[in-house]
Design a protein around this motif. Sequence first.
Motif, mmCIF file in Angstrom:
data_model
loop_
_atom_site.group_PDB
_atom_site.id
_atom_site.type_symbol
_atom_site.label_atom_id
_atom_site.label_comp_id
_atom_site.label_asym_id
_atom_site.label_seq_id
_atom_site.Cartn_x
_atom_site.Cartn_y
_atom_site.Cartn_z
ATOM 1 N N VAL A 1 0.835 -1.203 0.000
ATOM 2 C CA VAL A 1 0.000 0.000 0.000
ATOM 3 C C VAL A 1 0.870 1.254 0.000
ATOM 4 C CG1 VAL A 1 -1.681 1.331 1.336
ATOM 5 C CG2 VAL A 1 -2.017 -1.119 0.999
ATOM 6 N N ASP A 2 1.932 1.256 0.781
ATOM 7 C CA ASP A 2 2.821 2.420 0.811
ATOM 8 C C ASP A 2 3.396 2.708 -0.576
ATOM 9 O OD1 ASP A 2 2.313 2.771 3.509
ATOM 10 O OD2 ASP A 2 4.196 1.827 4.157
ATOM 11 N N GLU A 3 3.748 1.669 -1.314
ATOM 12 C CA GLU A 3 4.252 1.852 -2.677
ATOM 13 C C GLU A 3 3.172 2.443 -3.583
ATOM 14 O OE1 GLU A 3 5.715 -1.951 -3.962
ATOM 15 O OE2 GLU A 3 7.307 -1.957 -2.458
ATOM 16 N N ARG A 4 1.934 1.951 -3.470
ATOM 17 C CA ARG A 4 0.839 2.475 -4.289
ATOM 18 C C ARG A 4 0.545 3.936 -3.931
ATOM 19 N NH1 ARG A 4 2.123 -2.030 -5.410
ATOM 20 N NH2 ARG A 4 3.601 -0.634 -6.385
ATOM 21 N N LEU A 5 0.588 4.256 -2.639
ATOM 22 C CA LEU A 5 0.330 5.637 -2.214
ATOM 23 C C LEU A 5 1.411 6.589 -2.721
ATOM 24 C CD1 LEU A 5 -0.988 5.113 1.422
ATOM 25 C CD2 LEU A 5 -2.308 5.836 -0.582
ATOM 26 N N ALA A 6 2.647 6.147 -2.741
ATOM 27 C CA ALA A 6 3.733 6.977 -3.273
ATOM 28 C C ALA A 6 3.504 7.238 -4.762
ATOM 29 C CB ALA A 6 5.085 6.308 -3.040
ATOM 30 N N GLU A 7 3.084 6.209 -5.495
ATOM 31 C CA GLU A 7 2.778 6.388 -6.920
ATOM 32 C C GLU A 7 1.615 7.363 -7.103
ATOM 33 O OE1 GLU A 7 3.964 1.717 -7.737
ATOM 34 O OE2 GLU A 7 1.864 2.330 -7.866
ATOM 35 N N GLU A 8 0.589 7.215 -6.276
ATOM 36 C CA GLU A 8 -0.581 8.089 -6.367
ATOM 37 C C GLU A 8 -0.208 9.536 -6.053
ATOM 38 O OE1 GLU A 8 -3.546 6.365 -3.787
ATOM 39 O OE2 GLU A 8 -3.607 4.534 -4.969
ATOM 40 N N ARG A 9 0.609 9.736 -5.052
ATOM 41 C CA ARG A 9 1.018 11.096 -4.669
ATOM 42 C C ARG A 9 1.751 11.775 -5.831
ATOM 43 N NH1 ARG A 9 1.898 10.223 0.150
ATOM 44 N NH2 ARG A 9 3.801 9.021 -0.085
ATOM 45 N N GLN A 10 2.663 11.040 -6.469
ATOM 46 C CA GLN A 10 3.396 11.601 -7.601
ATOM 47 C C GLN A 10 2.457 11.914 -8.761
ATOM 48 O OE1 GLN A 10 6.608 12.623 -7.776
ATOM 49 N NE2 GLN A 10 5.983 13.459 -9.731
ATOM 50 N N ALA A 11 1.516 11.024 -9.029
ATOM 51 C CA ALA A 11 0.552 11.261 -10.109
ATOM 52 C C ALA A 11 -0.306 12.483 -9.809
ATOM 53 C CB ALA A 11 -0.317 10.027 -10.324
ATOM 54 N N LYS A 12 -0.717 12.649 -8.548
ATOM 55 C CA LYS A 12 -1.526 13.811 -8.173
ATOM 56 C C LYS A 12 -0.756 15.107 -8.379
ATOM 57 C CE LYS A 12 -4.507 11.633 -4.721
ATOM 58 N NZ LYS A 12 -4.865 11.613 -3.289
ATOM 59 N N GLU A 13 0.526 15.103 -8.043
ATOM 60 C CA GLU A 13 1.345 16.301 -8.239
ATOM 61 C C GLU A 13 1.451 16.633 -9.731
ATOM 62 O OE1 GLU A 13 2.457 18.420 -6.078
ATOM 63 O OE2 GLU A 13 2.165 17.320 -4.217
ATOM 64 N N THR A 14 1.701 15.620 -10.555
ATOM 65 C CA THR A 14 1.791 15.838 -12.000
ATOM 66 C C THR A 14 0.461 16.323 -12.544
ATOM 67 O OG1 THR A 14 3.459 14.096 -12.160
ATOM 68 C CG2 THR A 14 2.339 14.722 -14.209
ATOM 69 N N LEU A 15 -0.616 15.708 -12.107
ATOM 70 C CA LEU A 15 -1.949 16.096 -12.576
ATOM 71 C C LEU A 15 -2.268 17.534 -12.170
ATOM 72 C CD1 LEU A 15 -4.395 15.080 -14.092
ATOM 73 C CD2 LEU A 15 -5.255 14.116 -11.959
ATOM 74 N N LYS A 16 -1.901 17.899 -10.965
ATOM 75 C CA LYS A 16 -2.132 19.262 -10.487
ATOM 76 C C LYS A 16 -1.400 20.263 -11.387
ATOM 77 C CE LYS A 16 -1.822 21.836 -6.149
ATOM 78 N NZ LYS A 16 -1.364 21.787 -4.764
ATOM 79 N N THR A 17 -0.185 19.948 -11.782
ATOM 80 C CA THR A 17 0.585 20.811 -12.681
ATOM 81 C C THR A 17 -0.089 20.912 -14.047
ATOM 82 O OG1 THR A 17 2.637 20.231 -11.552
ATOM 83 C CG2 THR A 17 2.849 21.120 -13.788
ATOM 84 N N LEU A 18 -0.567 19.792 -14.575
ATOM 85 C CA LEU A 18 -1.243 19.804 -15.875
ATOM 86 C C LEU A 18 -2.532 20.616 -15.821
ATOM 87 C CD1 LEU A 18 -0.722 16.102 -17.024
ATOM 88 C CD2 LEU A 18 0.390 18.152 -17.942
ATOM 89 N N ILE A 19 -3.262 20.500 -14.726
ATOM 90 C CA ILE A 19 -4.508 21.255 -14.571
ATOM 91 C C ILE A 19 -4.222 22.748 -14.566
ATOM 92 C CG2 ILE A 19 -6.380 21.819 -12.968
ATOM 93 C CD1 ILE A 19 -6.264 18.828 -12.086
ATOM 94 N N SER A 20 -3.196 23.143 -13.807
ATOM 95 C CA SER A 20 -2.910 24.578 -13.690
ATOM 96 C C SER A 20 -2.490 25.181 -15.022
ATOM 97 C CB SER A 20 -1.861 24.843 -12.612
ATOM 98 O OG SER A 20 -0.610 24.340 -12.996
ATOM 99 N N GLY A 21 -1.814 24.415 -15.858
ATOM 100 C CA GLY A 21 -1.397 24.924 -17.162
ATOM 101 C C GLY A 21 -2.480 24.824 -18.222
ATOM 102 N N GLY A 22 -3.324 23.826 -18.110
ATOM 103 C CA GLY A 22 -4.372 23.624 -19.110
ATOM 104 C C GLY A 22 -3.884 22.827 -20.299
ATOM 105 N N VAL A 23 -4.832 22.359 -21.093
ATOM 106 C CA VAL A 23 -4.506 21.463 -22.211
ATOM 107 C C VAL A 23 -3.768 22.164 -23.350
ATOM 108 C CG1 VAL A 23 -6.408 19.876 -21.718
ATOM 109 C CG2 VAL A 23 -6.759 21.750 -23.339
ATOM 110 N N ASP A 24 -3.788 23.501 -23.365
ATOM 111 C CA ASP A 24 -3.106 24.233 -24.435
ATOM 112 C C ASP A 24 -1.717 24.719 -24.035
ATOM 113 O OD1 ASP A 24 -5.336 23.988 -26.178
ATOM 114 O OD2 ASP A 24 -6.328 25.644 -25.123
ATOM 115 N N ALA A 25 -1.302 24.406 -22.811
ATOM 116 C CA ALA A 25 -0.011 24.884 -22.304
ATOM 117 C C ALA A 25 1.147 24.155 -22.976
ATOM 118 C CB ALA A 25 0.067 24.675 -20.796
ATOM 119 N N ASP A 26 2.265 24.871 -23.067
ATOM 120 C CA ASP A 26 3.492 24.232 -23.532
ATOM 121 C C ASP A 26 3.829 23.115 -22.555
ATOM 122 O OD1 ASP A 26 3.778 25.967 -25.652
ATOM 123 O OD2 ASP A 26 5.181 27.306 -24.605
ATOM 124 N N GLY A 27 4.213 21.984 -23.071
ATOM 125 C CA GLY A 27 4.591 20.865 -22.233
ATOM 126 C C GLY A 27 3.436 19.947 -21.854
#
Length: 193
Positions: free
Chosen positions: A80-106
């Motif tokens: 579970v700790d391994e899955r939670l670490a993966e989820e935390r990283q995905a949430k951080e990446t997703l948060k960055t993508l949301i803030s930039g939007g689908v038209d953002a560079d990168g």
Amino acid sequence: MPDSDAPATPGPDEDVVSLLLAQHARIEQLFLLVIGSTGDTRRDAFDDLVKLLAAHETAEEEVVHPLARTLPGGGGDAMVDERLAEERQAKETLKTLISGGVDADGFDTGIILLRDAVLTHARYEERYEFPQLRQHVPADRLRTLAGAVRAAEATAPTRPHPSTQSATGNLAVGPALAVIDRVRDAVRKPSDS
């Protein structure tokens, strides 16, 4: 007319593992749609993906992972700790993508990296966590847990919140975040009337 994004009521034979596997398949479909689309189609698919990922991970954190920690053999905590670490990283990446939007560079690179991370995470759950649940948890309890996952999803935030990554954290602040997220969604989305 029913909302096409609303989850169906679990059938009497649907168990939590079947439900989560179906969601994994839907998540994969949404990634394909986001990556292969442009404009409003891409934006809508990304919004659907964000909501599904937020609800799915909240439900796993509240229902599935706590149960997996109690599995015999003592490996549940590490798994579970391994899955939670993966989820935390995905949430951080997703948060960055949301803030930039689908038209953002990168965005194109970021969404592919997120897809790879999320699908790898899903495969680990499917290979290690889900078989253990099916092996050690009675079938009637797994069926009951499908309803618990649906209930958790109904009150889950619609955006990733990396700081709330436990059953306790989700239960403490999740409903408030869900209200805030749903108000933001309503303000941002044009009326369908």
